[in-house]
Design a protein around this motif. Structure first.
Motif, mmCIF file in Angstrom:
data_model
loop_
_atom_site.group_PDB
_atom_site.id
_atom_site.type_symbol
_atom_site.label_atom_id
_atom_site.label_comp_id
_atom_site.label_asym_id
_atom_site.label_seq_id
_atom_site.Cartn_x
_atom_site.Cartn_y
_atom_site.Cartn_z
ATOM 1 N N ASP A 45 8.565 2.572 4.207
ATOM 2 C CA ASP A 45 8.084 3.371 5.300
ATOM 3 C C ASP A 45 7.560 4.090 6.602
ATOM 4 O O ASP A 45 8.289 3.469 6.589
ATOM 5 C CB ASP A 45 6.298 2.689 4.687
ATOM 6 N N ASN A 47 4.993 4.455 8.102
ATOM 7 C CA ASN A 47 4.024 3.856 9.116
ATOM 8 C C ASN A 47 3.832 1.879 9.203
ATOM 9 O O ASN A 47 3.655 1.026 7.791
ATOM 10 C CB ASN A 47 2.606 4.557 8.100
ATOM 11 N N GLN A 48 3.923 1.264 10.136
ATOM 12 C CA GLN A 48 4.140 0.293 9.796
ATOM 13 C C GLN A 48 2.437 -0.443 9.842
ATOM 14 O O GLN A 48 2.903 -1.525 9.029
ATOM 15 C CB GLN A 48 4.419 -0.344 11.843
ATOM 16 N N LYS A 49 1.488 -0.081 9.677
ATOM 17 C CA LYS A 49 0.482 -0.602 9.111
ATOM 18 C C LYS A 49 0.590 -0.471 7.459
ATOM 19 O O LYS A 49 0.169 -1.282 6.856
ATOM 20 C CB LYS A 49 -0.843 0.660 10.048
ATOM 21 N N SER A 50 1.235 0.533 7.367
ATOM 22 C CA SER A 50 1.547 0.669 5.678
ATOM 23 C C SER A 50 1.958 -0.233 5.160
ATOM 24 O O SER A 50 1.627 -1.390 4.300
ATOM 25 C CB SER A 50 1.527 2.258 4.944
ATOM 26 N N GLU A 52 2.524 -3.541 6.144
ATOM 27 C CA GLU A 52 1.928 -4.434 6.737
ATOM 28 C C GLU A 52 0.609 -4.718 5.813
ATOM 29 O O GLU A 52 0.817 -5.364 5.574
ATOM 30 C CB GLU A 52 1.190 -4.622 8.137
ATOM 31 N N LEU A 53 0.224 -3.842 5.163
ATOM 32 C CA LEU A 53 -1.241 -3.671 4.309
ATOM 33 C C LEU A 53 -0.303 -4.114 3.051
ATOM 34 O O LEU A 53 -0.789 -5.061 2.330
ATOM 35 C CB LEU A 53 -1.695 -2.062 3.598
ATOM 36 N N ASN A 56 0.931 -7.848 2.972
ATOM 37 C CA ASN A 56 -0.789 -8.722 2.799
ATOM 38 C C ASN A 56 -1.238 -8.679 1.592
ATOM 39 O O ASN A 56 -1.638 -9.559 0.692
ATOM 40 C CB ASN A 56 -1.796 -7.913 3.423
ATOM 41 N N LYS A 286 -9.064 3.504 -0.443
ATOM 42 C CA LYS A 286 -8.326 3.087 1.139
ATOM 43 C C LYS A 286 -8.937 3.006 2.024
ATOM 44 O O LYS A 286 -8.785 2.645 2.950
ATOM 45 C CB LYS A 286 -7.120 4.031 0.452
ATOM 46 N N ASN A 287 -10.027 4.792 2.734
ATOM 47 C CA ASN A 287 -10.550 4.109 3.951
ATOM 48 C C ASN A 287 -12.300 3.580 3.858
ATOM 49 O O ASN A 287 -12.778 4.129 4.377
ATOM 50 C CB ASN A 287 -10.266 5.455 4.850
#
Ligand code: NAD
Length: 295
Positions: A45, A47-50, A52-53, A56, A286-287
């Motif tokens: 990706d 985006n690092q956050k994506s 991680e999600l 998880n 998603k948000n």
């Protein structure tokens, strides 16, 4: 004949190493399912956050399997370790199958696909999880369109059996066979469909969403529509809830492709409920805000 039955056996070599581009709702799910069925996967990706999600989500699905006694702790750890999250493009170069699952935007997809193809060997196959964009259109950005097809999973990937395999104008039979074999190995039911905006399932689904939007314009309450479809008609969820699950941003992009491809079937409303929610950045589950609020 629009949908081909897979009556003949389509055995082909399975990937030793897969890669998935995009770690969102779909990319995360595809990576998990590939790893679960024994095909290691690089999950890329921007985006690092994506990432991680995505990891998880995989962990939580694996933990549930372990709690139910369907997997040992050792296998759980091994499976998780076979998903390699990365921000680095070069990591996909060893993959013999790559599934692209980035945002539903033809320009972004064309760029990502061309950049990826340049990293791969001539033998590798590339597939797009696009919901609606014609495969022959995306193939225009590629040097080896014969190695490219659609591989359209459904959400949530770990639960939905269907995978549409889309044959573009230049897709080879060998590519189709390899992607069919990969989908089967992932425990899915592949069907082979011809190429057009929305393929098979979304040619049914998006006119339904357009009908729903017209109902709202005519004064219907989305809660009432969902309630009728769920409780009385017996579907697992109504259109508003389903749109929140899909993602309002994804639905908005997909709807634009469908409206261009089938203007006569998609109604004529500009700025319908999907477009209005998109403008307000209410992207669904998603948000945490879409038709419904999830906080
Ligand atoms: P999403 O918004 O959850 O995830 C998209 C991901 O792509 C994000 O994590 C984003 O950071 C990443 N991304 C964007 N540009 C990138 C790039 N250049 N390289 C790598 N990653 C990049 O979206 P989604 O719902 O997972 O949808 C992805 C694709 O799957 C779309 O084509 C969509 O139409 C299709 N699809 C969605 C559903 C659904 O129900 N949501 C179902 C079937 C197919």
């Amino acid at each position: 004949q629009y949908v081909k039955n897979i009556t003949k056996k389509r055995h082909a070599e399975l990937p030793k190493q897969a890669a998935v581009l995009g770690a969102g709702i779909m990319g995360g799910g595809i990576s998990y399912q590939s790893a679960l069925k024994g095909i290691p996967v690089v999950m890329k990706d921007i985006n690092q956050k994506s990432l991680e999600l995505g990891m998880n989500e995989a962990l939580s699905l694996l933990q549930k399997r372990q709690e139910k006694g369907r997997m040992s702790a050792v296998d759980m750890a091994k499976t998780l370790a076979s998903i390699q999250p990365t921000l680095n493009y070069a990591s996909v170069s060893d993959a013999d199958v790559v599934v692209e699952a980035v945002v539903e935007n033809p320009k972004v997809k064309a760029t990502v696909l061309a950049e990826t193809e340049a990293l791969l060997t001539d033998h590798a196959v590339l597939a797009s999880n696009t919901s609606t964009i014609p495969i022959s259109l995306l193939a225009k950005s590629l040097k080896r369109p014969e190695n490219f097809c659609g591989m359209h999973f459904f959400n949530p990937v770990h639960r939905m059996p269907l995978v549409e395999i889309i044959k573009g104008e230049k897709t080879s039979e060998e590519t189709i066979n390899r992607i069919v074999s990969y989908a089967s190995k992932m425990g899915k039911t592949p069907i082979i469909v011809n190429d057009c905006p929305g393929f098979f399932v979304n040619r049914v689904l998006f006119p339904y969403f357009a009908g729903f939007s017209l109902l709202l314009r005519d004064g219907a309450d989305f809660l009432a529509v969902d309630k009728v479809m769920e409780k009385v008609f017996g579907w697992p969820m109504g259109p508003a809830y389903l749109l929140d699950v899909v993602g309002i941003d994804t639905a908005n992009h997909a709807q634009a492709v469908m409206a261009q491809g089938f203007p006569d079937r998609m109604g004529t409303i500009e700025r319908d409920a999907i477009a209005l929610l998109y403008e307000q950045q209410r992207y669904g589950q998603k948000n945490n805000h879409g038709f419904y609020n999830y906080t």
